[in-house]
Design an enzyme around this catalytic site. Structure first.
Site, PDB file in Angstrom:
ATOM      1  N   LYS A   1      92.917  44.351  -5.621  1.00  0.00           N
ATOM      2  CA  LYS A   1      92.720  44.797  -4.378  1.00  0.00           C
ATOM      3  C   LYS A   1      91.463  45.821  -4.531  1.00  0.00           C
ATOM      4  O   LYS A   1      91.130  46.628  -5.325  1.00  0.00           O
ATOM      5  CB  LYS A   1      94.047  46.107  -4.228  1.00  0.00           C
ATOM      6  CG  LYS A   1      95.111  45.401  -3.258  1.00  0.00           C
ATOM      7  CD  LYS A   1      96.278  46.455  -3.088  1.00  0.00           C
ATOM      8  CE  LYS A   1      96.488  46.728  -1.598  1.00  0.00           C
ATOM      9  NZ  LYS A   1      97.585  47.605  -1.526  1.00  0.00           N
TER      10      LYS A   1
HETATM   11  O1  G3P Z   1      99.829  48.394   1.968  1.00  0.00           O
HETATM   12  C1  G3P Z   1      99.305  49.747   2.357  1.00  0.00           C
HETATM   13  C2  G3P Z   1     100.225  50.718   2.473  1.00  0.00           C
HETATM   14  O2  G3P Z   1     100.768  50.950   1.028  1.00  0.00           O
HETATM   15  C3  G3P Z   1      99.828  51.864   2.954  1.00  0.00           C
HETATM   16  O3  G3P Z   1     100.767  52.518   3.863  1.00  0.00           O
HETATM   17  O4  G3P Z   1     102.338  53.880   4.859  1.00  0.00           O
HETATM   18  O5  G3P Z   1     100.550  54.672   3.220  1.00  0.00           O
HETATM   19  O6  G3P Z   1      99.816  53.826   5.276  1.00  0.00           O
HETATM   20  P1  G3P Z   1     100.830  53.953   4.365  1.00  0.00           P
END
Ligand code: G3P
Length: 218
Positions: free
Chosen positions: A87
């Site tokens: 990533k």
């Molecule tokens: O896949 C990306 C994710 O982990 C981010 O999610 O909820 O932290 O915006 P969030």
């Protein structure tokens, strides 16, 4: 649409794997930190354990923010497990590192994507998947799913093979919208996977069937 689990929690990965519907896992430093992982060695062990459970791509994020650091880490991560997706962020340094790593046949998941232009650059740099962050755009008052729709449409128009991986999914309706938008993959927290399976009418129906059968067979 494939479903990946967005987690570094081994128990969640095990439960998702048992359901037989999860074809990959995405992790990031925040998800690792949530599991008490703060060192690269521990991150590696956890990723190796996940790869032993899920026979699909496991996304592992670099920690460095400079090009050289990202390339070194990316090359290292690529040796950890059989099917790694490194990533890399949608920054100038990230795109540069992406071009280098993909030219060595290392698969990349372009993360932190917030615009179609970033997705176009990632595709040019050879990313295997691009991750538009839906929930974080919603958080700032935009319609995050519009970005997924736009990237899908632009990639289709130009026959771009990079997969659209809807990320930052916060609830089950995001999954429906991602599927309708044509995302190839949605990566979901375990709680969202549970929301996807749950329906009160299914539970009520099951309990009614059991009651009726008990009555009839008593
Ligand atoms: O896949 C990306 C994710 O982990 C981010 O999610 O909820 O932290 O915006 P969030």
């Amino acid at each position: 649409m494939e479903l990946f689990l967005d987690t570094a929690n081994i128990d969640e990965v095990r439960q998702g794997a048992r359901m037989g519907v999860v074809t990959g896992v995405t992790t990031n430093p925040s998800l690792a930190a949530k599991e008490g992982i703060g060192r690269l060695e521990a991150y590696r062990r956890s990723v190796e354990e996940i790869a032993g459970i899920i026979d699909g791509p496991i996304s592992v994020e670099v920690i460095s923010t400079d090009v050289e650091g990202m390339i070194t880490e990316g090359r290292d991560i690529a040796t950890w497990i059989p099917n790694p997706w490194v990533k890399l962020p949608s920054t100038q340094a990230g795109i540069e590192a992406m071009s280098v790593l993909t030219s060595h046949d290392i698969r990349v998941n372009q993360t932190l994507c917030f615009s179609v232009n970033q997705a176009l650059l990632g595709a040019r740099a050879g990313a295997t998947a691009v991750s538009p962050f839906v929930g974080r755009l919603d958080d700032i008052g935009q319609q995050g799913m519009d970005l997924v729709e736009d990237i899908v449409q632009v990639y289709r128009t130009h026959n771009i093979r990079t997969k659209v991986l809807a990320a930052s999914i916060r609830h089950a309706h995001h999954c429906v919208m991602a599927a309708k938008a044509g995302a190839h993959i949605a990566t979901v927290p375990f709680s969202v996977l549970m929301q996807m399976v749950k329906h009160p009418l299914t539970d009520a129906g099951q309990s009614r069937f059991s009651q009726d059968w008990r009555k009839a067979s008593s």
